[in-house]
Motif scaffolding. Structure first.
Motif, PDB file in Angstrom:
ATOM      1  N   ASN A 195      29.627  65.105  45.444  1.00  0.00           N
ATOM      2  CA  ASN A 195      28.829  65.582  44.318  1.00  0.00           C
ATOM      3  C   ASN A 195      27.365  65.213  44.532  1.00  0.00           C
ATOM      4  OD1 ASN A 195      28.006  66.567  41.840  1.00  0.00           O
ATOM      5  ND2 ASN A 195      28.674  64.763  40.702  1.00  0.00           N
ATOM      6  N   SER A 196      26.811  65.673  45.648  1.00  0.00           N
ATOM      7  CA  SER A 196      25.436  65.318  46.001  1.00  0.00           C
ATOM      8  C   SER A 196      24.807  66.411  46.859  1.00  0.00           C
ATOM      9  CB  SER A 196      25.413  63.987  46.759  1.00  0.00           C
ATOM     10  OG  SER A 196      24.186  63.779  47.397  1.00  0.00           O
ATOM     11  N   PHE A 197      23.683  66.918  46.430  1.00  0.00           N
ATOM     12  CA  PHE A 197      22.960  67.926  47.201  1.00  0.00           C
ATOM     13  C   PHE A 197      22.558  67.371  48.568  1.00  0.00           C
ATOM     14  CE2 PHE A 197      18.808  69.631  48.520  1.00  0.00           C
ATOM     15  CZ  PHE A 197      19.139  70.974  48.683  1.00  0.00           C
ATOM     16  N   ASN A 198      22.037  66.135  48.587  1.00  0.00           N
ATOM     17  CA  ASN A 198      21.597  65.528  49.846  1.00  0.00           C
ATOM     18  C   ASN A 198      22.754  65.351  50.827  1.00  0.00           C
ATOM     19  OD1 ASN A 198      18.918  65.334  49.041  1.00  0.00           O
ATOM     20  ND2 ASN A 198      19.196  63.316  48.134  1.00  0.00           N
ATOM     21  N   TYR A 199      23.918  64.972  50.311  1.00  0.00           N
ATOM     22  CA  TYR A 199      25.089  64.809  51.175  1.00  0.00           C
ATOM     23  C   TYR A 199      25.404  66.116  51.894  1.00  0.00           C
ATOM     24  CZ  TYR A 199      30.001  64.646  52.516  1.00  0.00           C
ATOM     25  OH  TYR A 199      31.181  64.752  53.214  1.00  0.00           O
ATOM     26  N   TRP A 200      25.452  67.214  51.150  1.00  0.00           N
ATOM     27  CA  TRP A 200      25.819  68.492  51.749  1.00  0.00           C
ATOM     28  C   TRP A 200      24.741  69.011  52.686  1.00  0.00           C
ATOM     29  CZ3 TRP A 200      30.479  70.546  51.924  1.00  0.00           C
ATOM     30  CH2 TRP A 200      31.444  70.028  51.043  1.00  0.00           C
ATOM     31  N   GLU A 201      23.485  68.794  52.358  1.00  0.00           N
ATOM     32  CA  GLU A 201      22.415  69.223  53.252  1.00  0.00           C
ATOM     33  C   GLU A 201      22.475  68.463  54.572  1.00  0.00           C
ATOM     34  OE1 GLU A 201      20.065  71.915  52.810  1.00  0.00           O
ATOM     35  OE2 GLU A 201      21.858  72.169  51.591  1.00  0.00           O
ATOM     36  N   ASN A 202      22.790  67.175  54.506  1.00  0.00           N
ATOM     37  CA  ASN A 202      22.910  66.374  55.726  1.00  0.00           C
ATOM     38  C   ASN A 202      24.097  66.826  56.566  1.00  0.00           C
ATOM     39  OD1 ASN A 202      20.680  64.769  55.143  1.00  0.00           O
ATOM     40  ND2 ASN A 202      21.889  63.244  54.049  1.00  0.00           N
TER      41      ASN A 202
END
Length: 247
Positions: free
Chosen positions: A29-36
């Motif tokens: 549940n994190s935008f940064n996680y998925w972008e990484n």
């Protein structure tokens, strides 16, 4: 004192366990996680979690993004669990699907910018690429998926299934663009859907040539995907390489 000591250790243990479980859930549940994850994996978005065969906790999906300028992005895949699937839909699939819906009418989209769904939609509306109504629908879909994180796993699964039905009706589109998604709880469900959907327009022989095995062999692989690592690898490879023309 002894009782208090052990009681304190129990509290510390459960706090650590809770933080670890929450961290996994929080990552999905994190935008940064998925972008990484998307940046680090040189593969198609929907295949991020498919380096290894599926497990008993895996959840399976089928998605289509169609645009007259961009053709069909037809994806078969799986995520490690329900939280992973919700995160994938919310932060990766919607990001790609809505960006292509907004800009794909005019050009070939080869790269999705590192922007949140909200920013993508707001910019599209600002540039008059989409109407206010479409913008609201896109943001509502994102927010609905976001609301699933506050539900119990059982409740979120039920609501996600309802969302899929509503999503497909909403983005049915026309002969220039449409969006579609479907989820399966088991490899067998996915396997039977592959068979039934293919036989609507093709013959059994054509399907068997496409997947490189008989339908009975395909059913056996789907049945044993989780329990047999060799068959699990074959199942994975078929999803990765041989179902691009199965809708």
């Amino acid at each position: 004192m002894i009782i208090n000591y052990w009681w304190c250790l129990d509290i510390i243990f459960y706090k650590i366990l809770y933080r670890r479980v929450s961290k996994v859930r929080e990552n999905y549940n994190s935008f940064n996680y998925w972008e990484n994850v998307i940046s680090e994996n040189k593969t198609i978005r929907g295949h991020i979690f498919m380096q290894k065969p599926p497990t008993e906790k895996s959840i399976y999906f089928h998605t289509i993004i169609f645009g007259s300028k961009n053709g069909i992005s037809n994806m078969w895949g799986y995520c490690p669990n329900m939280s992973g699937l919700i995160g994938y839909f919310q932060y990766s699939f919607l990001q790609e699907a809505f960006y292509k819906w907004i800009y794909g009418k005019e050009k070939l989209v080869t790269k999705i910018p590192h922007l949140t769904v909200d920013k993508i939609v707001s910019e599209g509306e600002k540039l008059n690429k989409i109407s206010k109504e479409v913008s609201i629908n896109m943001k509502n879909d994102y927010e609905f998926l976001n609301s699933l994180w506050r539900m119990s796993p059982t409740k979120s699964e039920v609501e996600l299934k309802k969302f899929v039905i509503s999503f497909n009706k909403k983005w049915m589109g026309d002969n220039t663009e449409f969006l579609y998604m479907k989820i399966f709880k088991t490899p067998e469900e996915l396997g039977e859907f592959v068979i039934s959907s293919t036989l609507l327009t093709s013959t059994e022989e054509e399907l068997e040539n496409r997947i490189g095995m008989t339908i009975d062999e395909w059913r056996d692989i789907c049945k044993c995907t989780v329990s047999d690592s060799i068959k699990g690898t074959k199942f994975r490879n078929i999803l990765l390489k041989k179902l691009s023309e199965v809708y």
